[in-house]
Motif scaffolding. Structure first.
Motif, PDB file in Angstrom:
ATOM      1  N   THR A   1       0.828  -1.172   0.000  1.00 52.35           N
ATOM      2  CA  THR A   1       0.000   0.000   0.000  1.00 52.35           C
ATOM      3  C   THR A   1       0.881   1.247   0.000  1.00 52.35           C
ATOM      4  OG1 THR A   1      -1.826   1.135   1.080  1.00 52.35           O
ATOM      5  CG2 THR A   1      -0.322  -0.068   2.500  1.00 52.35           C
ATOM      6  N   ASN A   2       0.451   2.236  -0.779  1.00 55.60           N
ATOM      7  CA  ASN A   2       1.208   3.460  -0.935  1.00 55.60           C
ATOM      8  C   ASN A   2       1.064   4.357   0.283  1.00 55.60           C
ATOM      9  OD1 ASN A   2       2.734   5.305  -2.794  1.00 55.60           O
ATOM     10  ND2 ASN A   2       0.977   6.616  -2.388  1.00 55.60           N
ATOM     11  N   PHE A   3       2.114   5.112   0.568  1.00 57.93           N
ATOM     12  CA  PHE A   3       2.060   6.127   1.625  1.00 57.93           C
ATOM     13  C   PHE A   3       1.461   7.397   1.027  1.00 57.93           C
ATOM     14  CE2 PHE A   3       3.562   9.588   4.221  1.00 57.93           C
ATOM     15  CZ  PHE A   3       3.521   9.095   5.516  1.00 57.93           C
ATOM     16  N   GLY A   4       0.165   7.580   1.217  1.00 54.05           N
ATOM     17  CA  GLY A   4      -0.541   8.723   0.651  1.00 54.05           C
ATOM     18  C   GLY A   4      -1.522   8.275  -0.411  1.00 54.05           C
TER      19      GLY A   4
ATOM     20  N   ALA B   1      -4.095  -1.775  -7.222  1.00 53.79           N
ATOM     21  CA  ALA B   1      -3.250  -0.740  -6.644  1.00 53.79           C
ATOM     22  C   ALA B   1      -3.871  -0.318  -5.316  1.00 53.79           C
ATOM     23  CB  ALA B   1      -3.145   0.464  -7.582  1.00 53.79           C
ATOM     24  N   LEU B   2      -3.071  -0.307  -4.262  1.00 49.78           N
ATOM     25  CA  LEU B   2      -3.553   0.055  -2.925  1.00 49.78           C
ATOM     26  C   LEU B   2      -2.860   1.324  -2.443  1.00 49.78           C
ATOM     27  CD1 LEU B   2      -3.435  -3.333  -0.953  1.00 49.78           C
ATOM     28  CD2 LEU B   2      -5.482  -2.144  -1.749  1.00 49.78           C
ATOM     29  N   SER B   3      -3.646   2.265  -1.905  1.00 46.08           N
ATOM     30  CA  SER B   3      -3.076   3.490  -1.357  1.00 46.08           C
ATOM     31  C   SER B   3      -3.776   3.849  -0.055  1.00 46.08           C
ATOM     32  CB  SER B   3      -3.216   4.653  -2.351  1.00 46.08           C
ATOM     33  OG  SER B   3      -2.543   4.365  -3.558  1.00 46.08           O
ATOM     34  N   THR B   4      -3.021   4.448   0.856  1.00 44.68           N
ATOM     35  CA  THR B   4      -3.546   4.842   2.159  1.00 44.68           C
ATOM     36  C   THR B   4      -3.335   6.333   2.357  1.00 44.68           C
ATOM     37  OG1 THR B   4      -2.958   2.679   3.080  1.00 44.68           O
ATOM     38  CG2 THR B   4      -3.408   4.451   4.646  1.00 44.68           C
ATOM     39  N   GLY B   5      -4.415   7.082   2.561  1.00 42.23           N
ATOM     40  CA  GLY B   5      -4.269   8.511   2.830  1.00 42.23           C
ATOM     41  C   GLY B   5      -5.456   9.316   2.364  1.00 42.23           C
ATOM     42  N   GLY B   6      -5.658  10.449   3.008  1.00 43.59           N
ATOM     43  CA  GLY B   6      -6.700  11.371   2.598  1.00 43.59           C
ATOM     44  C   GLY B   6      -6.122  12.467   1.732  1.00 43.59           C
ATOM     45  N   VAL B   7      -6.999  13.342   1.243  1.00 44.40           N
ATOM     46  CA  VAL B   7      -6.534  14.444   0.400  1.00 44.40           C
ATOM     47  C   VAL B   7      -5.675  15.403   1.211  1.00 44.40           C
ATOM     48  CG1 VAL B   7      -7.269  16.374  -1.041  1.00 44.40           C
ATOM     49  CG2 VAL B   7      -8.507  14.210  -1.140  1.00 44.40           C
ATOM     50  N   SER B   8      -6.029  15.614   2.487  1.00 44.14           N
ATOM     51  CA  SER B   8      -5.156  16.376   3.365  1.00 44.14           C
ATOM     52  C   SER B   8      -4.036  15.450   3.835  1.00 44.14           C
ATOM     53  CB  SER B   8      -5.936  16.907   4.575  1.00 44.14           C
ATOM     54  OG  SER B   8      -6.490  15.839   5.308  1.00 44.14           O
ATOM     55  N   ALA B   9      -2.993  16.032   4.407  1.00 40.31           N
ATOM     56  CA  ALA B   9      -1.817  15.233   4.769  1.00 40.31           C
ATOM     57  C   ALA B   9      -1.676  15.113   6.280  1.00 40.31           C
ATOM     58  CB  ALA B   9      -0.560  15.856   4.165  1.00 40.31           C
ATOM     59  N   PRO B  10      -2.176  14.030   6.895  1.00 38.40           N
ATOM     60  CA  PRO B  10      -1.959  13.822   8.327  1.00 38.40           C
ATOM     61  C   PRO B  10      -0.503  13.471   8.602  1.00 38.40           C
ATOM     62  CG  PRO B  10      -3.019  11.914   7.368  1.00 38.40           C
ATOM     63  CD  PRO B  10      -2.943  12.947   6.278  1.00 38.40           C
TER      64      PRO B  10
ATOM     65  N   LEU C   1      -8.041  -2.676 -10.359  1.00 38.75           N
ATOM     66  CA  LEU C   1      -8.730  -1.848  -9.380  1.00 38.75           C
ATOM     67  C   LEU C   1      -7.741  -0.901  -8.714  1.00 38.75           C
ATOM     68  CD1 LEU C   1     -10.950  -4.559  -7.631  1.00 38.75           C
ATOM     69  CD2 LEU C   1     -11.625  -2.976  -9.454  1.00 38.75           C
ATOM     70  N   ASN C   2      -8.118   0.366  -8.646  1.00 37.86           N
ATOM     71  CA  ASN C   2      -7.346   1.358  -7.910  1.00 37.86           C
ATOM     72  C   ASN C   2      -8.093   1.637  -6.612  1.00 37.86           C
ATOM     73  OD1 ASN C   2      -5.542   3.349  -7.125  1.00 37.86           O
ATOM     74  ND2 ASN C   2      -6.526   4.956  -8.342  1.00 37.86           N
ATOM     75  N   VAL C   3      -7.528   1.164  -5.496  1.00 37.47           N
ATOM     76  CA  VAL C   3      -8.194   1.243  -4.196  1.00 37.47           C
ATOM     77  C   VAL C   3      -7.524   2.313  -3.342  1.00 37.47           C
ATOM     78  CG1 VAL C   3      -8.778  -0.013  -2.087  1.00 37.47           C
ATOM     79  CG2 VAL C   3      -8.809  -1.195  -4.308  1.00 37.47           C
ATOM     80  N   ASN C   4      -8.319   3.271  -2.875  1.00 31.83           N
ATOM     81  CA  ASN C   4      -7.820   4.317  -1.987  1.00 31.83           C
ATOM     82  C   ASN C   4      -8.551   4.248  -0.659  1.00 31.83           C
ATOM     83  OD1 ASN C   4      -5.884   6.531  -3.281  1.00 31.83           O
ATOM     84  ND2 ASN C   4      -7.219   5.734  -4.895  1.00 31.83           N
ATOM     85  N   HIS C   5      -7.805   4.016   0.407  1.00 32.41           N
ATOM     86  CA  HIS C   5      -8.379   3.903   1.747  1.00 32.41           C
ATOM     87  C   HIS C   5      -8.095   5.192   2.516  1.00 32.41           C
ATOM     88  CE1 HIS C   5      -9.233   2.475   5.788  1.00 32.41           C
ATOM     89  NE2 HIS C   5      -9.715   1.342   5.282  1.00 32.41           N
ATOM     90  N   PRO C   6      -9.118   5.807   3.095  1.00 27.69           N
ATOM     91  CA  PRO C   6      -8.893   7.060   3.824  1.00 27.69           C
ATOM     92  C   PRO C   6      -8.219   6.837   5.170  1.00 27.69           C
ATOM     93  CG  PRO C   6     -11.156   6.340   4.117  1.00 27.69           C
ATOM     94  CD  PRO C   6     -10.529   5.370   3.139  1.00 27.69           C
ATOM     95  N   VAL C   7      -7.722   7.913   5.748  1.00 26.44           N
ATOM     96  CA  VAL C   7      -7.221   7.883   7.121  1.00 26.44           C
ATOM     97  C   VAL C   7      -8.387   8.274   8.018  1.00 26.44           C
ATOM     98  CG1 VAL C   7      -5.618   8.915   8.765  1.00 26.44           C
ATOM     99  CG2 VAL C   7      -4.874   8.456   6.424  1.00 26.44           C
TER     100      VAL C   7
END
Length: 301
Positions: free
Chosen positions: A128-131, A159-168, A207-213
């Protein structure tokens, strides 16, 4: 045991049908196995990044046979770039781990041609991607680029990514990788159960999967799951300042416009997991082809 290999470009080209002129063995459609999957795990943050190591642990714990074939160094923003050098250095620092001194696309190409030479993996997971990799970020993402490289060879990819549009803060994002990978395991299980004796995903579709924080510590549960599309906005806006000596200072800011309804930005901003289908051939569909036909009607060379 540490091993180091230098693979000539010609060898990598064997797994690239457009350049080699012949279809690779991995191009044939595959059916989902009844048992655990053989997974090629890649990313763009580097083979030792927290996201890919957590993914390796979680997918392995779920019973899958996972092998990391990922960039030696951080390749964020590499997109679909691949094979720009006459040779690529490959390290094998530990069992089940290959580190390729190149892009995510190079890593997947090497993995399919060499590491999985005896038979293509059942699935390629990138991340999973950072962001996040939503909207225009996905277009230039090396995480997505690694998945696209697999799709080009007929291998199902996520494709897996972890992060919201803002940067925690980084710790919160790393914490959110846990829920991201819990969902990834559920998603893969769903694909297997739905596939039965057929392919995990429709031919050419990933599949492009984006998981929010979610939550102050990032360990919260997402509000739900949405089938989305890639929001057409760019998100990142560069600003160039002339330093007067032939160089330009570059700063980049997030310029978030109103989210497209049903898009990935809307879903992630609302705390939902965005799952967007994607393909590797850049076609926009029959409707846009029809519009293009009207636009060029009557034109001559």
């Amino acid at each position: 045991m540490r091993r180091k290999r230098v693979l000539p470009l010609a060898a990598l080209l064997l797994c690239t049908p457009a350049l080699a002129g012949t279809a690779p063995a991995v191009a044939a459609p595959r059916t989902a196995p009844a048992g655990p999957l053989r997974i090629l795990l890649t990313n763009d943050d580097g083979y030792n990044a927290p996201g890919i190591r957590k993914a390796f642990e979680r997918l392995t714990a779920a019973g899958h046979d996972v092998t990391i074939v990922a960039p030696l160094t951080n390749q964020s923003g590499a997109g679909t770039k691949m094979m720009s050098a006459p040779a690529v250095t490959v390290k094998h620092p530990e069992p089940k781990v290959w580190a390729v001194d190149g892009t995510p696309g190079d890593s997947v190409a090497f993995g399919l041609a060499e590491v999985f030479a005896g038979g293509a993996p059942d699935l390629v997971v990138s991340g999973t991607n950072f962001g996040p990799n939503v909207a225009g970020l996905a277009t230039h993402s090396g995480t997505v680029g690694g998945a696209v490289a697999a799709l080009e060879h007929g291998v199902p990819a996520i494709a897996l990514s972890t992060g919201g549009v803002s940067a925690p803060d980084p710790v919160t994002t790393v914490n959110a990788m846990g829920p991201t990978l819990d969902f990834a395991v559920k998603l893969i299980d769903r694909l297997r159960s739905r596939a039965r004796s057929g392919p995990l995903l429709p031919k050419g579709v990933g599949l492009n999967v984006n998981h929010p924080v979610v939550g102050a510590d990032g360990k919260g549960t997402a509000a739900g799951v949405s089938a989305t599309f890639q929001d057409p906005q760019t998100l990142l806006e560069p600003d160039f300042t002339d330093a007067g000596d032939g160089t330009w200072k570059v700063t980049v800011k997030v310029d978030l416009r109103p989210a497209a309804k049903g898009g990935d930005v809307e879903a992630v901003t609302a705390g939902r997991i965005a799952v967007s289908p994607m393909n590797a051939d850049w076609n926009t569909g029959p409707a846009d082809q029809a519009v293009t036909s009207v636009l060029i009607a009557g034109l001559r060379p």
